[in-house]
Enzyme design. Structure first.
Site, PDB file in Angstrom:
ATOM      1  N   GLU A 240       0.820  -1.204   0.000  1.00 11.14           N
ATOM      2  CA  GLU A 240       0.000   0.000   0.000  1.00 11.14           C
ATOM      3  C   GLU A 240       0.859   1.261   0.000  1.00 11.14           C
ATOM      4  OE1 GLU A 240      -3.693   2.029   2.464  1.00 11.14           O
ATOM      5  OE2 GLU A 240      -2.347   0.650   3.509  1.00 11.14           O
ATOM      6  N   THR A 365      -2.056   8.830   7.549  1.00  9.78           N
ATOM      7  CA  THR A 365      -1.637  10.230   7.503  1.00  9.78           C
ATOM      8  C   THR A 365      -0.120  10.362   7.689  1.00  9.78           C
ATOM      9  OG1 THR A 365      -1.888  10.542   9.884  1.00  9.78           O
ATOM     10  CG2 THR A 365      -3.844  10.935   8.517  1.00  9.78           C
TER      11      THR A 365
END
Length: 379
Positions: A240, A365
């Site tokens: 990812e 984040t």
């Protein structure tokens, strides 16, 4: 400079660049294909990529893929992003496909991975209204039925590409333990009880709320093992974060090249504005940051390909953090260098900025990436 690309990867990158120039090389082409930037995914273009065999770039050959590695997928993502190819469904698709490859049953692999190579889009549903960075806090629940199947109820949010997906990889709660009570499920998007509602964003139609109301799944919908979803998610972090990093590396390169071309031609006070020291030094700094990012992304990809069973949490987080923050900085500074034209939709820099800003939020984040990196040093 230090690209670490093989001859085959260099040829592949050149082929993708040629495709991008031919099919969406002009602003008019891109506007028509993406509804003026509101639709990041064009099914016709995506089908063409499938026909070329590129969508299965890093999937096994026995399932219709090309048998390449993560480095090959990163090349594809970087070049399609640079070329502004409207294939926005590929990022979530390749991330999700690697989960099926690693943990799916043989039937799931043949069905799902084969579909990806032919042009199917996949989405993964983790985040919820009350569970974003803290994935272990999710509450969408799957309960086992007497016949061995599953009953799913709950809501997911910010689910990228669910509205164009053929199937959704759902992460749901099946046990009480925060981390050892999660399970992955294969859910065809047209399953009764699944409702997808778009969320309007500054980047166009990208993310969705997904509601599961009395959704019935068969016993063999489980991907991997029951209650092992957290471990399976952690195993896919290399994929990812690397894929998101490669995607933003391409965007940073494109924003930079667009700005350099502009400041090299735009004249003020009798000469190109790029010749002024203030802009020339800014260009030098951004070029250096992009090259550092390129080296980091490709180095981590090479390491992951060399040791496919090893996790690289620190390195993958570094790549994601560096690439997304660099893309955001580059797009913002390039807009500043272009002045009012950087803000105008005519030149496209504002689109680069909109795409770059959110990259520091999704996929973990920047704050979460920094925390992971810091903890890897025992802090």
């Amino acid at each position: 400079m230090g690209s670490r690309l093989t001859a085959e990867q260099s040829d592949f990158a050149a082929a993708v660049r040629d495709f991008a120039r031919r099919e969406c090389g002009t602003r008019e082409q891109r506007a028509a294909l993406s509804q003026d930037g509101r639709e990041p995914h064009n099914p016709k273009i995506y089908g063409m990529l499938a026909e070329l065999g590129w969508l299965g770039v890093c999937l096994p050959e026995e399932y219709g893929g090309a048998g390449g590695g993560l480095g090959d997928a990163c090349v594809f993502l970087e070049e399609t992003s640079y070329g502004m190819v409207p294939a926005g469904g590929f990022v979530t698709t390749v991330i999700t496909a690697k989960a099926y490859e690693g943990f799916g049953s043989e039937r799931q692999r043949r069905e799902v991975l084969g579909g990806v190579a032919r042009g199917s889009v996949l989405a993964i549903a983790m985040s919820e209204p009350g569970a974003g960075s803290d994935v272990g806090a999710l509450r969408c629940r799957a309960e086992r039925r007497p016949d061995g199947g599953w009953l799913v109820d709950g809501q997911k949010t910010w689910i990228s590409n669910a509205h164009i997906a053929d199937s959704i990889l759902l992460v749901a709660r099946t046990g009480a333990d925060k981390h050892r009570g999660l399970t992955m499920f294969h859910v065809p998007a047209d399953t009764p009880g699944v409702e997808i509602r778009g969320i309007e964003t500054m980047g166009g139609r990208e993310v969705n709320d997904v509601f599961f109301t009395g959704v019935r799944l068969p016993a063999d919908a489980v991907v991997g093992e029951v209650d092992a979803g957290w471990r399976q998610l952690m195993a896919g972090l290399n994929h990812e974060r690397l894929f998101l990093a490669a995607n933003m590396l391409g965007l940073a390169r494109r924003a930079f090249d667009d700005a350099v071309a502009y400041v090299g031609e735009r004249e003020q006070f009798g000469r190109p504005v790029g010749s002024f020291q203030a802009l020339r030094h800014r260009v030098a700094d951004l070029a250096t940051e992009i090259e550092c990012t390129r080296l980091l992304v490709r180095e981590v990809a090479a390491d992951c390909d060399a040791e496919p069973d090893r996790l690289f949490p620190r390195e993958a987080s570094m790549a994601k953090l560096k690439a997304t923050e660099t893309a955001k900085r580059v797009a913002l500074e390039c807009m500043q260098m272009m002045g009012g034209y950087g803000y105008a939709t005519e030149y496209g820099m504002e689109r680069h900025l909109r795409s770059a800003v959110v990259s520091t939020v999704y996929g973990g984040t920047s704050e979460i990436q920094r925390d992971i990196i810091g903890r890897s040093y025992g802090l």
